[in-house]
Scaffold this motif. Structure first.
Motif, mmCIF file in Angstrom:
data_model
loop_
_atom_site.group_PDB
_atom_site.id
_atom_site.type_symbol
_atom_site.label_atom_id
_atom_site.label_comp_id
_atom_site.label_asym_id
_atom_site.label_seq_id
_atom_site.Cartn_x
_atom_site.Cartn_y
_atom_site.Cartn_z
ATOM 1 N N LEU A 179 67.492 75.020 102.584
ATOM 2 C CA LEU A 179 68.231 76.278 102.617
ATOM 3 C C LEU A 179 68.530 76.796 101.212
ATOM 4 C CD1 LEU A 179 70.856 75.451 105.410
ATOM 5 C CD2 LEU A 179 68.584 76.480 105.671
ATOM 6 N N GLY A 180 68.784 78.087 101.135
ATOM 7 C CA GLY A 180 69.258 78.737 99.924
ATOM 8 C C GLY A 180 70.241 79.828 100.288
ATOM 9 N N HIS A 181 70.880 80.426 99.305
ATOM 10 C CA HIS A 181 71.796 81.562 99.419
ATOM 11 C C HIS A 181 73.247 81.172 99.137
ATOM 12 C CE1 HIS A 181 73.313 85.485 100.336
ATOM 13 N NE2 HIS A 181 73.930 85.118 101.439
ATOM 14 N N ILE A 182 73.723 80.059 99.681
ATOM 15 C CA ILE A 182 75.094 79.620 99.415
ATOM 16 C C ILE A 182 75.090 78.785 98.141
ATOM 17 C CG2 ILE A 182 77.087 78.376 100.322
ATOM 18 C CD1 ILE A 182 76.300 80.927 101.880
ATOM 19 N N HIS A 183 75.937 79.131 97.199
ATOM 20 C CA HIS A 183 75.913 78.498 95.886
ATOM 21 C C HIS A 183 76.683 77.192 95.822
ATOM 22 C CE1 HIS A 183 74.776 82.411 93.524
ATOM 23 N NE2 HIS A 183 73.926 82.100 94.484
ATOM 24 N N LYS A 184 77.343 76.827 96.903
ATOM 25 C CA LYS A 184 78.061 75.555 96.949
ATOM 26 C C LYS A 184 77.238 74.539 97.727
ATOM 27 C CE LYS A 184 82.600 73.588 97.982
ATOM 28 N NZ LYS A 184 83.968 73.866 98.504
ATOM 29 N N ARG A 185 77.040 73.368 97.147
ATOM 30 C CA ARG A 185 76.236 72.326 97.785
ATOM 31 C C ARG A 185 76.862 71.901 99.110
ATOM 32 N NH1 ARG A 185 76.361 66.710 95.366
ATOM 33 N NH2 ARG A 185 77.418 67.856 93.721
ATOM 34 N N ALA A 186 76.027 71.753 100.146
ATOM 35 C CA ALA A 186 76.550 71.378 101.461
ATOM 36 C C ALA A 186 75.460 70.733 102.300
ATOM 37 C CB ALA A 186 77.107 72.604 102.187
ATOM 38 N N VAL A 187 75.835 69.673 102.996
ATOM 39 C CA VAL A 187 74.967 69.032 103.982
ATOM 40 C C VAL A 187 75.468 69.472 105.351
ATOM 41 C CG1 VAL A 187 74.136 66.846 104.940
ATOM 42 C CG2 VAL A 187 74.527 67.064 102.466
ATOM 43 N N LEU A 188 74.761 70.414 105.978
ATOM 44 C CA LEU A 188 75.201 70.939 107.268
ATOM 45 C C LEU A 188 74.880 69.987 108.410
ATOM 46 C CD1 LEU A 188 74.197 74.721 106.998
ATOM 47 C CD2 LEU A 188 76.270 73.566 106.196
ATOM 48 N N SER A 189 73.844 69.193 108.219
ATOM 49 C CA SER A 189 73.435 68.215 109.233
ATOM 50 C C SER A 189 72.654 67.108 108.534
ATOM 51 C CB SER A 189 72.572 68.886 110.309
ATOM 52 O OG SER A 189 71.935 67.916 111.141
ATOM 53 N N GLU A 190 72.828 65.871 109.020
ATOM 54 C CA GLU A 190 72.076 64.748 108.466
ATOM 55 C C GLU A 190 70.836 64.441 109.287
ATOM 56 O OE1 GLU A 190 74.723 61.471 108.053
ATOM 57 O OE2 GLU A 190 75.823 62.360 106.369
ATOM 58 N N ASN A 191 70.868 64.763 110.575
ATOM 59 C CA ASN A 191 69.727 64.486 111.447
ATOM 60 C C ASN A 191 69.526 65.639 112.420
ATOM 61 O OD1 ASN A 191 67.599 63.140 112.672
ATOM 62 N ND2 ASN A 191 68.941 61.985 114.076
ATOM 63 N N PRO A 192 68.600 66.556 112.106
ATOM 64 C CA PRO A 192 67.751 66.559 110.916
ATOM 65 C C PRO A 192 68.518 67.024 109.685
ATOM 66 C CG PRO A 192 67.401 68.568 112.129
ATOM 67 C CD PRO A 192 68.355 67.746 112.954
ATOM 68 N N PRO A 193 68.048 66.683 108.485
ATOM 69 C CA PRO A 193 68.719 67.176 107.283
ATOM 70 C C PRO A 193 68.620 68.697 107.197
ATOM 71 C CG PRO A 193 67.226 65.360 106.778
ATOM 72 C CD PRO A 193 66.908 65.809 108.165
ATOM 73 N N ILE B 72 70.142 71.393 104.580
ATOM 74 C CA ILE B 72 70.775 71.201 103.279
ATOM 75 C C ILE B 72 70.824 72.486 102.459
ATOM 76 C CG2 ILE B 72 70.731 69.842 101.163
ATOM 77 C CD1 ILE B 72 71.021 68.118 103.676
ATOM 78 N N TYR B 73 72.026 72.769 101.925
ATOM 79 C CA TYR B 73 72.185 73.727 100.837
ATOM 80 C C TYR B 73 72.308 72.913 99.543
ATOM 81 C CZ TYR B 73 73.422 77.859 103.731
ATOM 82 O OH TYR B 73 73.418 78.931 104.595
ATOM 83 N N PRO B 74 71.395 73.053 98.592
ATOM 84 C CA PRO B 74 71.562 72.320 97.328
ATOM 85 C C PRO B 74 72.536 73.002 96.379
ATOM 86 C CG PRO B 74 69.553 73.605 97.244
ATOM 87 C CD PRO B 74 70.134 73.809 98.632
ATOM 88 N N GLY B 75 72.949 74.261 96.706
ATOM 89 C CA GLY B 75 73.755 75.054 95.783
ATOM 90 C C GLY B 75 72.878 75.644 94.691
#
Length: 407
Positions: free
Chosen positions: A196-210, A212-215
């Motif tokens: 994922l992209g767009h949100i500037h704060k790092r976040a793991v929305l789900s682990e399975n499946p991953p 991910i926002y890397p920020g």
């Protein structure tokens, strides 16, 4: 064993102008304006040193739809470094660098694949022999407000399926609600990873499946605090392994420093200087915001005459430091010698004052005339609720302090 490794980064915002920071000394401002390029270079270094299969860049490679020649040229240089190591790059454009803009185009090397405006899929053969399908699309214009998740159609076969999406899951009000989606909608696609992209704060929305926002890779203002960078991702038969890699060259930090017990100006200054040294990062710069709490000096007149010099003294000597800690803001919270309830009870005037202050639930309501008009709206961004509450509390405290001081 079938496996694949890649770097996932997003929101590079290359050549960001760092608007509103002109008060910084020129050496530090120049360093900050170069910081997005330095962060990209670190990401490429990480890709090469970890011998990844490819790099994913999930939107907003550039800060604007005009794509400065400097940004494109620097980006191409880093992509050529990856080409030399036979590392592919899969990228999309987001709302900032959408494809509707006009710009002088610099061609990218053959290892870079940019997805078009329609959702497409590209097959990649990893070093392990694994077949990887990568899906994505670039924004055709700045405002993509409709859902696009239904356009991601999983291909038959393949060992791994990775979706790239620049959009908002609804968890952040700081970013436009572009290309909205829910975690459930992404999970239903049965992909192995969502980049994922767009949100500037790092976040793991789900682990399975991953999912991910890397920020973003480099903080650009005091709202974007903390470590910035990218993820090194390894997918295998046993699932995913994620390792965050720092890439920032300058970091924004906040510090709350208690002045309780400090009875003179020098004691407060020493506490601030000690905090500054604790936050010094080897090789990177720090832009520091200090909130000084519980200030109650024995000689109030001394504080009134000297507190304006505090920031200047903390900043002294930092301009020439490569690992600088530059204090760009000092907020003062004096220890209150009065209580709101007591003042309201003893005086109708204070009671009416506090009632009036209580009507300002959101400071943005007061500033709305500025946001809605040119040239104000061109230069002003809305104030977050926490920051607005702090400003309103400071204003109330200052007003009461002045009223009581003048009798």
């Amino acid at each position: 064993m079938k496996k694949v490794s890649f770097i996932h980064a997003a929101d590079l915002h290359l050549d960001s102008p760092m608007a509103g920071l002109r008060e910084l000394p020129q050496p530090i401002l120049k360093r900050l304006r170069e910081s997005t390029f330095a962060a990209l270079r670190k990401i490429v270094d990480a890709a090469i040193s970890n011998d990844v299969d490819f790099v994913i860049l999930a939107g907003d490679l550039y800060d604007g739809d005009d794509r400065s020649l400097k940004a494109q040229s620097r980006f191409r240089t880093e992509m050529e470094r990856l080409l030399e190591k036979n590392i592919a790059v899969y990228a999309i454009h987001g709302n900032h660098d959408h494809l509707q803009g006009t710009w002088v185009k610099i061609a990218m090397p053959d290892n870079v694949h940019i997805f078009g405006t329609e959702t497409g899929a590209v097959r990649h053969r990893a070093k392990s022999g694994a077949e990887v399908w990568i899906y994505g699309f670039s924004y055709p214009s700045r405002h993509v407000t409709e859902k696009r998740i239904h356009t991601y159609e999983k291909r038959i076969g393949g060992d791994f399926h990775i979706g790239i999406l620049h959009g908002n899951d609804g968890s952040s009000s700081e970013h436009g609600n572009y290309c909205p989606f829910t975690v459930g909608e992404l999970a239903d696609k049965q992909f192995d990873y969502w980049a994922l992209g767009h949100i500037h704060k790092r976040a793991v929305l789900s682990e399975n499946p991953p999912i991910i926002y890397p920020g973003n890779i480099q903080g650009r203002n005091r709202k974007e605090t903390g470590e910035k960078g990218c993820y090194l991702v390894q997918l295998g038969e046993n699932g995913a392994q994620l390792d965050f890699i720092e890439a920032f060259d300058v970091i924004w930090k906040e510090a709350e420093i208690s002045a309780k017990g400090a009875r003179d100006f020098d004691s407060i200054l020493r506490r601030c200087l000690d905090w500054k040294e604790r936050l010094r990062n080897n090789g990177t710069g720090v832009l520091l915001s200090i909130t000084l709490k519980d200030v109650n000096l024995e000689d109030g007149s001394e504080w009134d005459s000297l507190h304006g010099s505090l920031a200047e003294l903390i900043q002294d000597g930092e301009e020439g430091e490569s690992s600088f800690v530059w204090t760009h803001r000092v907020a003062i919270e004096e220890e209150a010698s009065w209580k709101r309830e007591e003042l309201a009870a003893e005086s109708d005037f204070y009671n009416e004052l506090f009632q009036l202050a209580g009507k300002f639930d959101d400071i943005n309501d007061v500033l709305e005339p500025l946001y809605g008009r040119l040239p104000g709206r061109k230069y002003l961004s809305r104030i977050e609720k926490d920051e607005g509450n702090r400003i309103l509390a400071e204003a109330e405290h200052m007003l009461v302090h002045l009223l009581r001081e003048k009798g």
